[in-house]
Design an enzyme around this catalytic site. Structure first.
Site, PDB file in Angstrom:
ATOM      1  N   LYS A 213       9.317 -27.482 -23.047  1.00 20.28           N
ATOM      2  CA  LYS A 213       7.621 -27.594 -23.022  1.00 20.28           C
ATOM      3  C   LYS A 213       6.970 -26.689 -24.021  1.00 20.28           C
ATOM      4  O   LYS A 213       7.641 -25.995 -24.859  1.00 20.28           O
ATOM      5  CB  LYS A 213       7.442 -27.112 -21.682  1.00 20.28           C
ATOM      6  CG  LYS A 213       8.029 -27.988 -20.530  1.00 20.28           C
ATOM      7  CD  LYS A 213       7.501 -29.433 -20.688  1.00 20.28           C
ATOM      8  CE  LYS A 213       7.903 -30.375 -19.497  1.00 20.28           C
ATOM      9  NZ  LYS A 213       9.078 -30.911 -19.061  1.00 20.28           N
TER      10      LYS A 213
HETATM   11  C1  LIG Z   1       9.377 -31.110 -17.495  1.00 20.02           C
HETATM   12  C2  LIG Z   1       8.797 -32.088 -16.604  1.00 20.02           C
HETATM   13  C3  LIG Z   1       8.791 -31.778 -15.306  1.00 20.02           C
HETATM   14  C4  LIG Z   1       9.509 -30.486 -14.602  1.00 20.02           C
HETATM   15  O1  LIG Z   1      10.701 -30.240 -15.167  1.00 20.02           O
HETATM   16  P1  LIG Z   1      11.269 -29.031 -14.839  1.00 20.02           P
HETATM   17  O2  LIG Z   1      12.880 -28.817 -15.828  1.00 20.02           O
HETATM   18  O3  LIG Z   1      11.910 -28.854 -13.287  1.00 20.02           O
HETATM   19  O4  LIG Z   1      10.817 -27.690 -15.064  1.00 20.02           O
HETATM   20  C5  LIG Z   1       8.135 -32.594 -14.233  1.00 20.02           C
HETATM   21  N1  LIG Z   1       7.665 -33.543 -14.790  1.00 20.02           N
HETATM   22  C6  LIG Z   1       7.522 -34.024 -16.046  1.00 20.02           C
HETATM   23  C7  LIG Z   1       6.754 -35.339 -16.393  1.00 20.02           C
HETATM   24  C8  LIG Z   1       8.165 -33.347 -16.914  1.00 20.02           C
HETATM   25  O5  LIG Z   1       8.058 -33.511 -18.236  1.00 20.02           O
END
Ligand SMILES: *Cc1c(COP(=O)(O)O)cnc(C)c1O
Length: 378
Positions: A213
């Protein structure tokens, strides 16, 4: 196709392998991590968790923020305190990462899939309204799906690749239909819709700090809300539902151990300081890509929607057809430039095949044609 390889190698100034998205640690990361280790408070207690929650709430313009171990758990607890329970339905989009639907499923609820807009790649307000008009009624202050006779308790739109969806209209629709709005803002930290930060339009907004992210804590997430009662419930539920006491261990409901460790929060506080710089760099990169793809008749670079400022977390292009997409994926990945197709639609996965959907015309169009291209901060 060779020109794209040269162009991206030029941007990143390397002939080595270029990943889709790698983190950058150029600020106080090591300093805060060392402080954290020296203090011995590396786990569930410590100043960095509180500091991060304060700073994050202030950045997005929410009253409260509750940090969690990852974005999936943030979504899970947000839906839980939002009242989603066994046998409910939760409206979301089919074009999303699996975490959205996993969180809905952990609550015992079933997803219902609504189409996305081609302009935003996120949930279509028009499609949402049309679905509700056709299928649902409000009875005793609850939204009931006439086809399945189940309660539609919540709606989870997602800001795809960081581009804000039409969230103000979606918020109005949810209010009118007595549906709790929880934004999946996992990809959209630093993205604003009509000057307001994504994740602050509904009852709660959830973010992720996974390694890919825009900023990362290794793993981590957060829920934001303006509602004090919900904030307290979120904190309680994510910290094993322990009843505060000087020494006694008493727990009043079945809670979760979803609290973000102080070590991860230390990394995150440092990353949050870097965010403005990251956003500026991503905007510059997106502009370069936009300019480059102007010369291609059969490829469209996905730009931020009207009324929105996107964080350009993951840059994306739309190819003219699936065949072309597959050729580009083959070629770039064979030549050291990592590219990826968008997720397979949730409605096509075995676990969710039986869930109701509205036809998903645009979702199918995009899922056949979109490619994500390298997007790390320069
Ligand atoms: C990254 C992401 C998440 C959360 O992911 P984690 O790996 O659990 O932190 C949730 N929804 C979307 C659309 C994502 O891209």
């Amino acid at each position: 196709m060779q020109t794209i390889i040269n162009f991206i190698q030029d941007i990143y100034q390397t002939k080595e392998f270029i990943p889709l998205h790698e983190p950058r640690f150029r600020g106080n990361e090591k300093k805060y991590l060392n402080e954290c280790i020296d203090s011995t408070f590396v786990s569930s207690v410590g100043k960095f968790v509180d500091l991060f929650e304060e700073q994050f709430a202030s950045y997005v313009g929410a009253k409260y923020a509750v940090a969690t171990v990852n974005g999936t758990s943030a979504l899970h607890v947000a839906l839980t305190v939002g009242g989603v329970s066994d046998d409910d339905e939760v409206i979301t989009q089919a074009l999303t990462f699996i975490a959205t639907c996993n969180a809905i499923s952990y609550c015992g609820a079933k997803p219902v899939f609504i189409d996305v807009d081609l302009e935003t790649s996120g949930m279509s307000a028009k499609a949402l309204e049309a679905f509700l008009q056709q299928n649902c009624i409000v009875k005793n202050g609850e939204c009931i799906n006439k086809t399945t006779n189940k309660r539609v308790k919540a709606c989870v739109p997602m800001h795809t690749f960081g581009h804000p969806c039409e969230i103000d209209t979606i918020a109005q629709i949810c209010k009118k239909w007595h549906i709790v709005l929880v934004e999946d803002s996992a990809e959209s930290l630093g993205s604003f819709y009509k000057q307001e930060h994504t994740g602050t339009f509904g009852k709660m907004g959830c973010f992720s700090f996974n390694g890919n992210k825009i900023i990362t804590s290794g793993g981590g997430g957060v829920v934001v809300t303006d509602d004090e009662v919900l904030a307290k419930k979120l904190k309680h539920l994510t910290t094993t539902a322990k009843v505060p006491h000087k020494w006694e261990y008493s727990h009043d409901i079945i809670g979760y151990n979803y609290r973000m460790p102080n070590l991860n929060a230390a990394l995150l506080v440092a990353q949050l300081e870097e965010l403005e710089g990251f956003l500026a760099s991503k905007r510059e990169l997106a502009q370069k890509y936009a300019h480059f793809f102007e010369d291609f008749d059969d490829i469209e670079f996905i730009k931020e929607p009207d009324n929105a400022q996107s964080n350009y977390w993951l840059n994306a292009i739309t190819c003219k057809d699936k065949k072309m997409r597959d050729e580009w994926l083959e070629f770039t990945n064979a030549n050291g430039v990592m590219t990826r197709p968008v997720w397979k639609l949730m409605s096509e996965l075995g676990m969710f095949k039986m869930c109701q959907n509205d036809g998903l015309k645009n979702s199918k169009y995009l899922s056949d044609r979109v490619i994500n291209i390298p997007s790390s901060v320069l």
